[in-house]
Design a protein around this motif. Structure first.
Motif, short mmCIF file in Angstrom:
data_model
loop_
_atom_site.label_atom_id
_atom_site.label_comp_id
_atom_site.label_asym_id
_atom_site.label_seq_id
_atom_site.Cartn_x
_atom_site.Cartn_y
_atom_site.Cartn_z
N ALA A 74 -38.33 -77.31 -38.74
CA ALA A 74 -38.73 -76.09 -38.02
C ALA A 74 -38.66 -76.30 -36.51
N ILE A 75 -39.09 -77.48 -36.05
CA ILE A 75 -39.03 -77.77 -34.61
C ILE A 75 -37.58 -77.82 -34.14
N ALA A 76 -36.73 -78.52 -34.91
CA ALA A 76 -35.31 -78.59 -34.57
C ALA A 76 -34.67 -77.21 -34.61
N PHE A 77 -35.05 -76.42 -35.61
CA PHE A 77 -34.53 -75.06 -35.78
C PHE A 77 -34.92 -74.18 -34.59
N ALA A 78 -36.18 -74.29 -34.15
CA ALA A 78 -36.68 -73.48 -33.03
C ALA A 78 -35.95 -73.85 -31.73
N LEU A 79 -35.78 -75.14 -31.49
CA LEU A 79 -35.11 -75.59 -30.26
C LEU A 79 -33.63 -75.18 -30.27
N LEU A 80 -33.00 -75.27 -31.44
CA LEU A 80 -31.60 -74.86 -31.55
C LEU A 80 -31.44 -73.36 -31.30
N LEU A 81 -32.34 -72.58 -31.86
CA LEU A 81 -32.31 -71.14 -31.64
C LEU A 81 -32.45 -70.81 -30.16
N ASN A 82 -33.38 -71.48 -29.50
CA ASN A 82 -33.59 -71.26 -28.07
C ASN A 82 -32.32 -71.56 -27.27
N LYS A 83 -31.70 -72.69 -27.59
CA LYS A 83 -30.51 -73.11 -26.84
C LYS A 83 -29.35 -72.15 -27.02
N ILE A 84 -29.10 -71.76 -28.27
CA ILE A 84 -27.97 -70.87 -28.55
C ILE A 84 -28.23 -69.47 -27.99
N SER A 85 -29.47 -69.01 -28.10
CA SER A 85 -29.82 -67.68 -27.60
C SER A 85 -29.61 -67.57 -26.10
N SER A 86 -29.89 -68.66 -25.37
CA SER A 86 -29.78 -68.63 -23.91
C SER A 86 -28.32 -68.71 -23.44
N LYS A 87 -27.42 -69.21 -24.30
CA LYS A 87 -26.03 -69.39 -23.89
C LYS A 87 -25.09 -68.35 -24.48
N SER A 88 -25.48 -67.73 -25.57
CA SER A 88 -24.58 -66.81 -26.27
C SER A 88 -24.54 -65.45 -25.59
N THR A 89 -23.40 -64.78 -25.73
CA THR A 89 -23.26 -63.43 -25.19
C THR A 89 -23.73 -62.39 -26.20
N ALA A 90 -23.86 -62.77 -27.45
CA ALA A 90 -24.35 -61.85 -28.47
C ALA A 90 -25.84 -61.60 -28.28
N SER A 91 -26.34 -60.52 -28.83
CA SER A 91 -27.76 -60.19 -28.69
C SER A 91 -28.60 -61.23 -29.43
N THR A 92 -29.77 -61.51 -28.87
CA THR A 92 -30.64 -62.55 -29.42
C THR A 92 -31.05 -62.25 -30.85
N ASP A 93 -31.40 -60.98 -31.14
CA ASP A 93 -31.86 -60.66 -32.49
C ASP A 93 -30.75 -60.85 -33.52
N THR A 94 -29.49 -60.64 -33.11
CA THR A 94 -28.36 -60.87 -34.02
C THR A 94 -28.23 -62.34 -34.35
N ILE A 95 -28.33 -63.18 -33.32
CA ILE A 95 -28.22 -64.64 -33.52
C ILE A 95 -29.33 -65.13 -34.44
N ILE A 96 -30.55 -64.68 -34.16
CA ILE A 96 -31.69 -65.12 -34.95
C ILE A 96 -31.55 -64.66 -36.39
N SER A 97 -31.09 -63.44 -36.60
CA SER A 97 -30.91 -62.92 -37.96
C SER A 97 -29.87 -63.74 -38.73
N VAL A 98 -28.80 -64.12 -38.04
CA VAL A 98 -27.75 -64.93 -38.67
C VAL A 98 -28.32 -66.28 -39.09
N PHE A 99 -29.05 -66.93 -38.17
CA PHE A 99 -29.63 -68.23 -38.47
C PHE A 99 -30.68 -68.13 -39.58
N SER A 100 -31.48 -67.08 -39.53
CA SER A 100 -32.52 -66.89 -40.54
C SER A 100 -31.91 -66.71 -41.92
N SER A 101 -30.90 -65.86 -42.01
CA SER A 101 -30.24 -65.58 -43.30
C SER A 101 -29.60 -66.84 -43.86
#
Length: 271
Positions: A74-101
């Motif tokens: 969970a810690i690794a997952f949270a940090l990875l989400l943070n990193k990708i969300s800050s660098k990606s051009t896609a919307s954050t909720d889309t990225i999180i939904s993809v990772f969650s699914s």
């Protein structure tokens, strides 16, 4: 009235559950305010779902205590989400939904292999009545650590939630603050998921803060009402679940939902 109180208080598992509620719910109320402010509802929900993958990894690796693998993942997952969300051009909720699914699908695939998922199905709704004294001690430690972090970093967190660029120009280490906050959310979600349940833990993080937002006129009231609603929902939900023989987690969410709708309509009338 005394008979009503002593009936459920006489059981050790109810006393443990009551103490756990008094520790967990203030944390949900406190962190929930910032989760709502930062629009991180998808983030905390994805963390809850990632618990299955953490357990699955522990099972594959043959770890005796899958709670450890769940927390680490969970810690690794949270940090990875943070990193990708800050660098990606896609919307954050889309990225999180993809990772969650993806995360929950992998976890379910591994745990359901050979028809063994029934062993883990209790995690979906949780069972706070099974909490032990040792687990309560862990909650107390994370409670103390969260309070220290909150008092030290709240102003910085608030500045980041309002305007990341401005916060950075003021010398605030935005990424560090966001990562530490994400780690605390991951720890609290993972330590609570066994008793609250994967399906509803996000509701307990969001509902009290959302209810408070309907009433609060300043930051102090926002925190106060959020913690108050969270603790009240936890205690009342626990007591009702005992007398109705309903799972505690869902009952707490039902109480919190009633509070949300009550404050929503009251807030609309006051406008």
């Amino acid at each position: 009235m005394m008979d009503f109180f002593t009936e459920w208080w006489s059981y050790g598992f109810m006393r443990n559950a009551f103490v756990a509620v008094l520790i967990i719910t203030p944390l949900f109320g406190l962190l929930g305010t910032m989760i709502v402010n930062k629009k991180m509802a998808f983030f905390s929900d994805a963390l809850g779902h990632s618990a299955l993958t953490g357990i699955a990894i522990g099972v594959v690796l043959g770890v005796a205590d899958t709670s450890l693998s769940m927390v680490i993942f969970a810690i690794a997952f949270a940090l990875l989400l943070n990193k990708i969300s800050s660098k990606s051009t896609a919307s954050t909720d889309t990225i999180i939904s993809v990772f969650s699914s993806c995360s929950i699908a992998i976890g379910l695939a591994i745990l359901s292999k050979g028809g063994n998922f029934s062993k883990y199905s209790s995690l979906l709704v949780g069972d706070i009545l099974s909490i032990t004294f040792r687990e309560i001690v862990y909650l107390i430690l994370i409670f103390a650590a969260t309070l220290v972090f909150w008092f030290v970093a709240f102003n910085k967190l608030n500045a980041v939630s309002l305007h990341r660029t401005l916060a950075k120009s003021r010398g605030i280490h935005v990424k560090l603050i966001e990562n530490i906050f994400a780690v605390f959310i991951a720890l609290i979600v993972m330590l609570s998921i066994k008793w609250v349940g994967i399906l509803i833990i996000n509701a307990l993080l969001i509902l009290p803060a959302a209810s408070s937002r309907n009433l609060a006129e300043n930051m102090r009231e926002y925190h106060f009402f959020s913690i108050l609603f969270s603790v009240f929902s936890g205690i009342i939900g626990l007591i009702i679940s005992y007398f109705t023989n309903v799972a505690t987690g869902p009952m707490i969410v039902i109480v919190a939902s009633v509070i949300y709708f009550a404050t929503y309509f009251y807030g609309k009338r006051s406008v």
